[in-house]
Design a protein around this motif. Structure first.
Motif: not given
Length: 446
Positions: A424-435, A357-364
């Motif tokens: 926000v989710a991370a997307v792999g080159k294989n198409g699978h996504e993180s939570v 998963q992506p880390e330190n997700v922030e919003i503005a």
């Protein structure tokens, strides 16, 4: 410039629609016949009560857990020792005022399929070993526990059989937890071990009753199931709760995001199934083995049948007023157990193939016409980029998304922050996504 925009659109569409043919292979490989065999075998031990016989080779929880361990070992042998099989043992001190009146060893059975890239990241599928009748202290009477919970245990073993034919970047744990009916002791101890060893747990999929289709309410349904999840972690601080009043996220905790992931994956690959997210930790006033993991701060959900039959739960075997009581094999639908096992297997696989998963997700975006998000980019050459999700504040599931490439910040023009929730989710080159990760902080855009 026009060509660049077209390429960006095509790239966004690709990662929004991409599926993995291996997931369909996994669904097809799950066997109702093997699940039936395993449920019947577990029922054949007579009782699997936590206080039952531990010495006999044919009756009691001791025989049951040894058989489960042998099954995991056999699976490991067939995949060139791809599973690390072991017992998780701990002593629960006796207390006459509880369901453990004397000191009792609680023994769970665990098989780890080690990830190739992230061996310390784990996605866990659990089933319960034990069973019970009307008296929770009765460890001698016949207690088949066919649906509750030979079905979840058999599903866990079958998922191990199927997924052991693949390799994954993250680790998968298949576990039979003991002591559930006496106080969730197996899960409590495993959560303690996870904390002590610093396991990075992606999520726990607890399977407790996955084979009944005939509800006590008269409904017969083999195409739906429930996903129970708590809204926010019980371990969060007062400061986090205070900020949530200002920024939202009352139903966006880590377990709820895991539930949304399972919901989405199932609808993508098994559209014949109808997952229902239940906004509760568990059924009203009741509990399951995902709770100890929630208590420890981990993402964990319960997957189970939609329609329960209470005459078959925690009942002495008997007939009264023409009604047959007891959790017997006749109440099990093996094809339905196959479907819910496949639901688990495809989500285990998708998460184990996905990047972290992506880390330190922030919003503005306060008092602005647009919303921006930023996060820490992951050092992983398997990541294609990141996807931003958003939804109306009253929507249960993420409704909109945009693949934004391998960047660490993105501005959603014209999307007003007040009207939506974001992740926000991370997307792999294989198409699978993180939570999906809900923002944990705010920042001021430059």
């Amino acid at each position: 410039m026009k060509k660049i925009l077209i390429l960006l659109f095509l790239s966004s569409s690709l990662f929004a629609q991409q599926t993995d043919s291996r997931i369909y292979d996994i669904i097809e490989a799950v066997s109702a016949e093997r699940i039936e065999h395993d449920i019947r075998k577990l029922v054949s031990f007579g009782t699997r009560h936590s206080l039952s016989d531990t010495v006999s080779d044919s009756r009691g929880i001791g025989a049951a857990r040894r058989w489960i361990k042998n099954e995991f070992t056999s699976i490991s042998k067939n995949c060139n020792k791809c599973l690390e099989v072991s017992y998780l043992r701990n002593i629960v001190k006796g207390d006459p005022n509880t369901r453990i009146p004397t000191d009792t060893e609680i023994v769970s059975v665990m098989a780890i399929q080690r990830g190739t890239k992230y061996p310390n990241r784990y996605i866990i599928m659990s089933g319960d070993i034990d069973s019970r009748v009307s008296d929770p202290l009765d460890g001698k009477s016949d207690s088949p526990g066919a649906n509750d919970n030979a079905s979840g245990m058999a599903g866990t073993i079958e998922a191990a059989r199927v997924l052991s034919n693949y390799t994954f970047e993250s680790s998968i744990i298949y576990v039979g937890l003991s002591g559930e009916e006496q106080g969730l002791f197996g899960g409590k101890y495993m959560a303690e071990v996870a904390k002590e060893k610093g396991w990075e747990i992606i999520g726990v999929l607890n399977n407790d009753m996955i084979s009944n289709i005939e509800g006590v309410n008269g409904v017969v349904d083999n195409r739906s199931f429930r996903i129970f999840s708590e809204p926010t972690p019980i371990t969060e601080t007062d400061e986090v709760r205070r900020k949530r009043r200002l920024y939202g996220g009352e139903v966006d905790g880590i377990s709820r995001q895991l539930a949304r992931y399972i919901h989405k994956t199932t609808q993508t690959y098994m559209p014949e199934m109808n997952p229902t997210m239940i906004y509760r930790l568990d059924r009203f006033g009741r509990g399951g083995h995902h709770k100890p993991f929630n208590d420890a701060g981990f993402a964990a959900v319960r997957i189970m049948e939609t329609n329960e039959n209470y005459t078959r739960q925690h009942q002495d075997l008997r007939t009264e007023n023409g009604i047959k009581y007891g959790d017997v094999i006749e109440g099990v639908n093996f094809d339905y157990a196959k479907k819910l096992t496949a639901v688990n297997a495809i989500n285990l696989a998708s998460l184990a193939w996905a990047p972290p998963q992506p880390e330190n997700v922030e919003i503005a975006g306060a008092v602005e016409p647009s919303t921006s998000l930023k996060w820490k980019k992951l050092n992983d050459d398997g990541i294609a980029g990141y996807k931003i999700y958003w939804r109306e504040t009253t929507a249960p599931q993420w409704r909109y998304s945009k693949f934004v490439g391998n960047v660490s910040e993105y501005l959603l023009k014209g999307i007003v922050i007040d009207n939506y929730l974001f992740g926000v989710a991370a997307v792999g080159k294989n198409g699978h996504e993180s939570v999906v990760v809900f923002p944990s902080g705010v920042y001021k855009r430059e």
